[in-house]
Design a protein around this motif. Sequence first.
Motif, PDB file in Angstrom:
ATOM      1  N   ILE A 491       0.848  -1.162   0.031  1.00  0.00           N
ATOM      2  CA  ILE A 491       0.033  -0.017  -0.105  1.00  0.00           C
ATOM      3  C   ILE A 491       0.742   1.349  -0.079  1.00  0.00           C
ATOM      4  N   PRO A 492       0.902   2.091  -0.998  1.00  0.00           N
ATOM      5  CA  PRO A 492       1.702   3.263  -0.958  1.00  0.00           C
ATOM      6  C   PRO A 492       1.400   4.180   0.013  1.00  0.00           C
ATOM      7  N   SER A 493       2.242   5.015   0.389  1.00  0.00           N
ATOM      8  CA  SER A 493       2.229   6.174   1.494  1.00  0.00           C
ATOM      9  C   SER A 493       1.628   7.200   0.993  1.00  0.00           C
ATOM     10  N   THR A 494       1.566   7.502  -0.109  1.00  0.00           N
ATOM     11  CA  THR A 494       0.955   8.640  -0.688  1.00  0.00           C
ATOM     12  C   THR A 494       0.100   8.089  -1.853  1.00  0.00           C
ATOM     13  N   ILE A 495      -1.068   9.039  -2.289  1.00  0.00           N
ATOM     14  CA  ILE A 495      -1.949   8.545  -3.148  1.00  0.00           C
ATOM     15  C   ILE A 495      -2.212   9.781  -3.916  1.00  0.00           C
ATOM     16  N   THR A 496      -2.229   9.894  -5.127  1.00  0.00           N
ATOM     17  CA  THR A 496      -2.548  10.997  -6.178  1.00  0.00           C
ATOM     18  C   THR A 496      -3.773  10.718  -6.719  1.00  0.00           C
ATOM     19  N   ILE A 497      -4.699  11.863  -6.454  1.00  0.00           N
ATOM     20  CA  ILE A 497      -5.963  11.829  -6.837  1.00  0.00           C
ATOM     21  C   ILE A 497      -6.367  12.935  -7.943  1.00  0.00           C
ATOM     22  N   THR A 498      -6.865  12.783  -8.899  1.00  0.00           N
ATOM     23  CA  THR A 498      -7.207  13.987  -9.988  1.00  0.00           C
ATOM     24  C   THR A 498      -8.823  14.099  -9.763  1.00  0.00           C
ATOM     25  N   PRO A 499      -9.121  15.301  -9.147  1.00  0.00           N
ATOM     26  CA  PRO A 499     -10.609  15.575  -8.827  1.00  0.00           C
ATOM     27  C   PRO A 499     -11.434  15.173 -10.017  1.00  0.00           C
ATOM     28  N   SER A 500     -12.554  14.654  -9.588  1.00  0.00           N
ATOM     29  CA  SER A 500     -13.473  14.309 -10.719  1.00  0.00           C
ATOM     30  C   SER A 500     -14.410  15.470 -11.008  1.00  0.00           C
ATOM     31  N   ILE A 501     -14.990  15.716 -12.155  1.00  0.00           N
ATOM     32  CA  ILE A 501     -15.821  17.067 -12.442  1.00  0.00           C
ATOM     33  C   ILE A 501     -17.337  16.161 -12.671  1.00  0.00           C
ATOM     34  N   ASN A 502     -18.287  16.754 -11.858  1.00  0.00           N
ATOM     35  CA  ASN A 502     -19.538  16.167 -12.060  1.00  0.00           C
ATOM     36  C   ASN A 502     -20.455  16.921 -12.853  1.00  0.00           C
ATOM     37  N   GLU A 503     -20.815  16.721 -14.054  1.00  0.00           N
ATOM     38  CA  GLU A 503     -21.545  17.462 -15.166  1.00  0.00           C
ATOM     39  C   GLU A 503     -22.880  17.557 -14.751  1.00  0.00           C
ATOM     40  N   ASN A 504     -23.481  16.659 -13.953  1.00  0.00           N
ATOM     41  CA  ASN A 504     -24.611  16.463 -13.737  1.00  0.00           C
ATOM     42  C   ASN A 504     -24.899  16.821 -12.080  1.00  0.00           C
ATOM     43  N   SER A 505     -24.093  17.910 -11.564  1.00  0.00           N
ATOM     44  CA  SER A 505     -24.127  18.200  -9.895  1.00  0.00           C
ATOM     45  C   SER A 505     -25.318  18.895  -9.855  1.00  0.00           C
ATOM     46  N   LEU A 506     -26.015  19.626 -10.513  1.00  0.00           N
ATOM     47  CA  LEU A 506     -27.417  20.466 -10.437  1.00  0.00           C
ATOM     48  C   LEU A 506     -28.248  19.313  -9.937  1.00  0.00           C
ATOM     49  N   LYS A 507     -28.566  18.279 -10.997  1.00  0.00           N
ATOM     50  CA  LYS A 507     -29.685  17.573 -10.644  1.00  0.00           C
ATOM     51  C   LYS A 507     -29.577  16.577  -9.484  1.00  0.00           C
ATOM     52  N   GLU A 508     -28.070  16.212  -9.102  1.00  0.00           N
ATOM     53  CA  GLU A 508     -27.820  15.607  -7.994  1.00  0.00           C
ATOM     54  C   GLU A 508     -28.081  16.312  -6.700  1.00  0.00           C
ATOM     55  N   ASN A 509     -27.634  17.440  -6.829  1.00  0.00           N
ATOM     56  CA  ASN A 509     -27.768  18.506  -5.590  1.00  0.00           C
ATOM     57  C   ASN A 509     -29.376  18.551  -5.329  1.00  0.00           C
ATOM     58  N   LEU A 510     -29.958  18.805  -6.306  1.00  0.00           N
ATOM     59  CA  LEU A 510     -31.518  18.860  -6.200  1.00  0.00           C
ATOM     60  C   LEU A 510     -32.024  17.907  -5.699  1.00  0.00           C
ATOM     61  N   LYS A 511     -31.782  16.502  -5.958  1.00  0.00           N
ATOM     62  CA  LYS A 511     -32.409  15.131  -5.369  1.00  0.00           C
ATOM     63  C   LYS A 511     -31.834  15.342  -3.976  1.00  0.00           C
ATOM     64  N   GLU A 692     -46.363  12.183  -7.721  1.00  0.00           N
ATOM     65  CA  GLU A 692     -45.522  11.986  -8.739  1.00  0.00           C
ATOM     66  C   GLU A 692     -44.858  13.123  -9.326  1.00  0.00           C
ATOM     67  N   LEU A 693     -43.573  13.430  -9.170  1.00  0.00           N
ATOM     68  CA  LEU A 693     -43.020  14.490  -9.848  1.00  0.00           C
ATOM     69  C   LEU A 693     -41.637  14.137 -10.686  1.00  0.00           C
ATOM     70  N   ASP A 694     -41.431  14.692 -11.826  1.00  0.00           N
ATOM     71  CA  ASP A 694     -40.857  14.362 -12.746  1.00  0.00           C
ATOM     72  C   ASP A 694     -39.205  14.970 -12.326  1.00  0.00           C
ATOM     73  N   VAL A 695     -38.354  14.344 -12.229  1.00  0.00           N
ATOM     74  CA  VAL A 695     -37.151  14.776 -11.680  1.00  0.00           C
ATOM     75  C   VAL A 695     -36.373  15.574 -12.698  1.00  0.00           C
ATOM     76  N   GLU A 696     -36.265  15.301 -13.997  1.00  0.00           N
ATOM     77  CA  GLU A 696     -35.743  15.863 -14.892  1.00  0.00           C
ATOM     78  C   GLU A 696     -36.404  17.145 -15.271  1.00  0.00           C
ATOM     79  N   GLY A 697     -37.663  17.366 -14.924  1.00  0.00           N
ATOM     80  CA  GLY A 697     -38.600  18.404 -15.181  1.00  0.00           C
ATOM     81  C   GLY A 697     -38.299  19.562 -14.130  1.00  0.00           C
ATOM     82  N   LEU A 698     -38.154  19.057 -12.938  1.00  0.00           N
ATOM     83  CA  LEU A 698     -38.007  19.922 -11.659  1.00  0.00           C
ATOM     84  C   LEU A 698     -36.401  20.635 -11.840  1.00  0.00           C
ATOM     85  N   ALA A 699     -35.692  19.661 -12.398  1.00  0.00           N
ATOM     86  CA  ALA A 699     -34.221  20.086 -12.465  1.00  0.00           C
ATOM     87  C   ALA A 699     -34.151  21.623 -13.656  1.00  0.00           C
TER      88      ALA A 699
END
Length: 807
Positions: A491-511, A692-699
């Motif tokens: 197991i390495p002592s350091t880990i390099t991570i590239t931050p991911s970009i969530n292109e659908n963050s608005l909808k996920e945050n809304l949910k 019943e509400l449409d998630v895409e419509g709400l977003a």
Amino acid sequence: MKISYNWLNKYLPETIEPQKLSEILTSVGLEVEALEPYENFKGGLKGLVTGEVLSCEQHPNADKLKITKVDINKGEPLQIVCGAPNVAAGQKVIVAPVGTTIFPLNGEAVTMKVAKIRGVESFGMICAEDEIGLSNNHEGILILPAETENGTPVEKLFDVYADWIYEIGLTPNRMDAMSHIGVAKDVCAWLSYHNHTIVTAKLPFSNNTENISGNSEFTVTIENTDACKRYSGVAIKNVKVAPSPAWLQNYLKAIGQRPINNIVDITNFILHETGQPLHAFDAHALSSKKIVIKNLPEGTLFKTLDEVERKLGSGDLMICNDNEPVCIAGVFGGIGSSVTEKTQSIFLESAWFSPTSIRATSLKHGLRTEAAIRFEKGVDISGTVRALLRAIELIKEVAGGEVSGKLIDVYPVVAEKKIVVLKYDYLKKLSGKVYSPESVKNILTALEFDILEENNSFIKLAIPLSKADISLPADIVEEIIRIDGLNNIEIPSTITITPSINENSLKENLKEKLAQLFAGLGFNEIITNSIANSKNYSEEKLNTAVRLLNNLSADLDIMRPSMLETGLEVLSYNVNRKNTNLRFFELGKVYKHNENGYLETEKLCFWITGRKQTPGWKNQNAEADFFTAKGITAALLENINIRNVSFGEPEAVAEGTIQTIQKNKTKLGSILLAANPLLQKFGIKQPVIFAELDVEGLAAEAIKQQVLYKEIPPFPVVERDLAFVTGKNVVYGSVASLLERMKVKYLESFKLFDIYEGEKLGADKKSFAINFRFINAEKTLTDAEVELAMKAITEKLAKEFDAEIRH
């Protein structure tokens, strides 16, 4: 999957302790979930000895008991009180002396102690078969042959078998390890790599075909060469069908298989030894001597070994006696061609069948046999003849017989090995460890890969036909890692991570925000199955429903076209257990199809039933209703910045009364008061409101709205109440929509606070009372400004709805 320790050791170059072997198996990816001891006779008959009944006299205090003297060749004879009706002097018997523990077939283990029975001491027990686990016989004590020596340990008289059984949690891709030899090969690869010496599994195969020659009376024709790419077979005559020898029965029983007869047992033995399923036909039943592998017409009837008559599908591959079906290929045999005690000649089959074909047939008929499970994962097409030769040897050994004619092998297109190139830098990138080319070569050679080309940057391999799951470089990396051992990757002592970009963050945050809002309103989140029961849905919904081709359960056969019904199942479960005040919500997907293909839509739904709130001394015991759901919906939408929605006219539909939710003519969802027939279908006897509400419509709607921050006005709000009478058919939604469109100056908000209908107004009249709030952010409003606004409102209401102001 069960693996026998004794059986596995037949193929290993050295004996390894059971616990150590368990660690090796887990290390190579064959995770040992349990390691249990096995004995064909529980307790191994330890402590039991033979004895001779020297005397047998009537018990003075019991009519059914006898007092015996038994010589077990250890000092003075034992006095034993016995209740068996068949005990007599001169018999040779099995004795459990004091201190011996016996294990009855039924009941708990018992340790012998000195006992006083009806006033007479007894120093042990003369045993019946069921009392020591030999059989279910309890007619009397077991009487041994007269020549049996006194004091002989009973374990020497019977075939006592002890073993260790590994329960392996095999992953679905490891068909190559679904046999004792397959597991042995992995163990040998581990030993070769870690002990730095080449060891190979001791394989029992013979390539001797000297006595397999001449013309066979059988012919084989493959009509469906896609579903059957190789078919091998051989005829054997003059066999004697009988119970299998003890060694064969012990191996099979140890892994949970029931012995049947020597021929069938050998086919089962080879399946678990090599992974290649075999099938034995009674040759007399194959009267035409023409084996044809083909598909039969839809609806053809066929009676299987379990005496069930089944309707075949056109996709079911069959083994036929010319045109007569005798076996569902690779799945289950037929009753008419099975091997019985009368069988004298057999035809033995060893074949390769398409995994797709076998799985479809197996699931359709509900026949999950050992053979089908292996065929559907992909058996080694190169091993059919090898397994057949092994079977011939064993049949000759345990059932006699001789091969009749040559071994048949129909193999239209010889399978070619897949070629994969592994680059060493890719191996390092994926594994996180640097492997030397020599180490890689040693591991892959031990696993029977053919090395076609190699240098310092890559290795080119031909994949063994036994490893059907391997086709990518990543698969080769997995093979290397598991033989080396996951624990050997640092197991390495350091880990390099590239931050991911969530292109659908608005909808996920809304949910996430909506879920938090629901929780704050006292709702509980539920997660229901996307695969549903078609019986719960109306014909209208089923017309566009997505049906499953191979459903695992008769009750789960479609992808849900609506979440209403799956939620009602949860409500029913709770209501029927006296949990009647419920608020549930769910974020999930519904499915349908149309002429353009399949459609998957994400929905936010909630269900309300029972009381609005927990009753107490300060609140009414009011039931939740349609308007409760409307209020909750409006509050939720306002919290995500969707304001001024409108609710359509109530409509009657099959499920109940429905009202749409709209924003600028865009439908966002609906609210439904469920109809009684629908609720009765689920056993619910109280009202249920569903939204019943449409998630895409709400977003999409939420992103249009800008959040603006402004200072709170320091000037007071002016309120006015207005009551007016309209026709009874006027709904408040229409009034609210009109007031929104008017954009009255200084009007901050309005709210309905009363609706009245009565004889004083007239039969066709209705009264609305609305509270209006006015404010000017720059100065205090005057009465004249407010009255001017109210006049505009009243005039518009009078014009649009023929409203009369009440004073």
